[in-house]
Motif scaffolding. Structure first.
Motif, PDB file in Angstrom:
ATOM      1  N   GLN A 206      24.463  40.584  -7.074  1.00 58.19           N
ATOM      2  CA  GLN A 206      24.497  39.787  -8.306  1.00 58.19           C
ATOM      3  C   GLN A 206      23.537  40.351  -9.345  1.00 58.19           C
ATOM      4  O   GLN A 206      22.420  40.757  -9.034  1.00 58.19           O
TER       5      GLN A 206
ATOM      6  N   TRP B 236      22.572  50.046 -13.664  1.00 55.91           N
ATOM      7  CA  TRP B 236      23.064  48.957 -12.810  1.00 55.91           C
ATOM      8  C   TRP B 236      23.389  47.694 -13.615  1.00 55.91           C
ATOM      9  O   TRP B 236      24.146  46.836 -13.161  1.00 55.91           O
TER      10      TRP B 236
ATOM     11  N   ASP C  34      25.270  47.446 -16.053  1.00 53.99           N
ATOM     12  CA  ASP C  34      26.695  47.504 -16.364  1.00 53.99           C
ATOM     13  C   ASP C  34      27.517  47.872 -15.131  1.00 53.99           C
ATOM     14  O   ASP C  34      28.632  48.370 -15.258  1.00 53.99           O
ATOM     15  N   HIS C  35      26.930  47.652 -13.951  1.00 57.82           N
ATOM     16  CA  HIS C  35      27.585  47.995 -12.678  1.00 57.82           C
ATOM     17  C   HIS C  35      27.978  49.474 -12.655  1.00 57.82           C
ATOM     18  O   HIS C  35      29.031  49.852 -12.142  1.00 57.82           O
ATOM     19  N   ARG C  36      27.098  50.296 -13.208  1.00 55.71           N
ATOM     20  CA  ARG C  36      27.329  51.741 -13.247  1.00 55.71           C
ATOM     21  C   ARG C  36      26.230  52.454 -12.458  1.00 55.71           C
ATOM     22  O   ARG C  36      25.090  51.975 -12.391  1.00 55.71           O
TER      23      ARG C  36
ATOM     24  N   GLN D  63      31.457  54.043 -11.789  1.00 54.50           N
ATOM     25  CA  GLN D  63      31.498  52.593 -11.880  1.00 54.50           C
ATOM     26  C   GLN D  63      31.824  52.002 -10.510  1.00 54.50           C
ATOM     27  O   GLN D  63      32.705  52.490  -9.811  1.00 54.50           O
ATOM     28  N   ALA D  64      31.095  50.958 -10.111  1.00 55.53           N
ATOM     29  CA  ALA D  64      31.372  50.236  -8.864  1.00 55.53           C
ATOM     30  C   ALA D  64      30.839  48.823  -9.018  1.00 55.53           C
ATOM     31  O   ALA D  64      29.637  48.630  -9.208  1.00 55.53           O
ATOM     32  N   ARG D  65      31.706  47.835  -8.924  1.00 58.15           N
ATOM     33  CA  ARG D  65      31.324  46.465  -9.208  1.00 58.15           C
ATOM     34  C   ARG D  65      30.871  45.681  -7.979  1.00 58.15           C
ATOM     35  O   ARG D  65      30.361  44.586  -8.092  1.00 58.15           O
ATOM     36  N   ASN D  66      31.090  46.224  -6.782  1.00 54.17           N
ATOM     37  CA  ASN D  66      30.672  45.524  -5.576  1.00 54.17           C
ATOM     38  C   ASN D  66      30.413  46.516  -4.457  1.00 54.17           C
ATOM     39  O   ASN D  66      30.591  47.732  -4.635  1.00 54.17           O
TER      40      ASN D  66
ATOM     41  N   GLU E  25      33.492  48.759  -3.311  1.00 55.37           N
ATOM     42  CA  GLU E  25      33.806  49.835  -4.245  1.00 55.37           C
ATOM     43  C   GLU E  25      32.786  50.964  -4.141  1.00 55.37           C
ATOM     44  O   GLU E  25      33.135  52.145  -4.220  1.00 55.37           O
TER      45      GLU E  25
END
Length: 328
Positions: A123, A254, A256-258, A298-301, A304
């Protein structure tokens, strides 16, 4: 409409008997400055009343021993404890009650006087502090700030984990101080930076402005003034490193989930999976630990990111609940 918090409810709070919903109402009530003076007045009154409380030590002891199966409900009449033993038992029970009340007070102290912002595994949360400072918390992190005195003398915060700060500069030039678990303190006036404060190391990357670092070296207090574009890290042994970085961008990607990798090893990525997603990582082939990769992805979780690592290193992975195994 009248606020639902009453004097009786506050007294119940001091006694540690509030429900989760009532505790939430208390927190909202205490955020209003006009209620804080009332709160301290009632606290003094409650403490005064409870100092005069005399416990029924005989009954309390009898019930406790009965529940533990060490004593029948009715004591044989022929058993007559001595006055010394009765006095000792009274003092023991009184001491136990005092310790219990102290424990309740200190357990609620942080909740009353400090506000804690937290994130779970995976989160990312953005928060705005009462002074206008913008903070972005990375996964599995927490930031604690004083609830009532944040702006009184100096702005202070305690960080566990990782966070990006955009500190608000105030007209009176009041400093902003961040402390971590490893005697690492950051003092700023108004600037942007990213702090990493986990068990394996503490690290700060300065984007703009100036910050002063206070740390401990060989049991001595040291100070360091950082410039924009610098990275300072402190390892578990207290060794400090300072270097110039081409860009601070990889250190807050991180948000931007990057993920920005620059010769990043699989071992470093395993730490990231453990700290940000709570995964236990096992690398079956030791040479794989030192293999590196570069690029922006990019990886959102967690899933990924695991798939991405598998493709970049051309390896296999197996995930069973929170346990992950990498192998060739």
């Amino acid at each position: 409409m009248e606020h639902p918090v009453t004097k009786r409810m506050v007294f119940e709070h001091f006694a540690g008997r509030l429900s989760p919903l009532q505790r939430r109402l208390m927190e909202e009530w205490l955020e209003r400055p006009q209620h804080q003076e009332i709160y301290y007045t009632w606290l003094e009154e409650w403490e005064h009343q409870n100092l005069q409380y005399v416990a029924d030590s005989e009954e309390a002891l009898r019930k406790s021993l009965t529940q533990l199966g060490e004593m029948p409900d009715q004591r044989p009449e022929e058993v007559k404890p001595s006055r010394t033993w009765l006095t000792f038992r009274r003092l023991s029970v009184a001491a136990l009650l005092l310790l219990s009340l102290s424990a309740c007070f200190y357990a609620g102290f942080d909740r009353i006087f400090y506000k804690t912002f937290e994130t779970g595994y995976g989160q990312v949360k953005q928060i705005t502090l009462s002074d206008g400072t913008l903070v972005t918390l990375n996964a599995h992190s927490s930031l604690q700030v004083p609830r009532f005195t944040f702006l009184a003398n100096s702005r202070r915060a305690f960080l566990k984990g990782e966070a990006d700060f955009d500190v608000k500069h105030l007209p009176d030039h009041q400093p902003f101080r961040i402390t971590t678990e490893h005697n690492f303190q950051v003092t700023v006036l108004g600037t942007k930076f990213t702090v990493f404060a986990r068990s394996r190391k503490t690290q700060l990357v300065l984007k703009t402005g100036k910050v002063q670092i206070d740390y401990t070296k060989d049991h001595r207090s040291e100070k360091l003034l950082m410039k924009p574009g610098e990275l300072v890290s402190l390892d578990q042994k207290g060794r400090l490193q300072r270097k110039q970085v081409p860009s601070p961008t990889p250190y807050d990607a991180w948000k931007d989930h990057r993920y920005e990798f620059n010769h990043t090893s699989l071992e470093e990525l395993s730490y990231m999976l453990e700290e940000n997603y709570g995964l236990e990582v096992d690398i079956k082939n030791p040479p794989l630990r030192k293999e590196t990769t570069s690029g922006s992805y990019q990886a959102r979780n967690a899933d990924e990111l695991l798939q991405l690592i598998s493709q970049l290193f051309e390896i296999n992975y197996n995930r069973q609940n929170n346990h992950v195994t990498f192998s060739q």
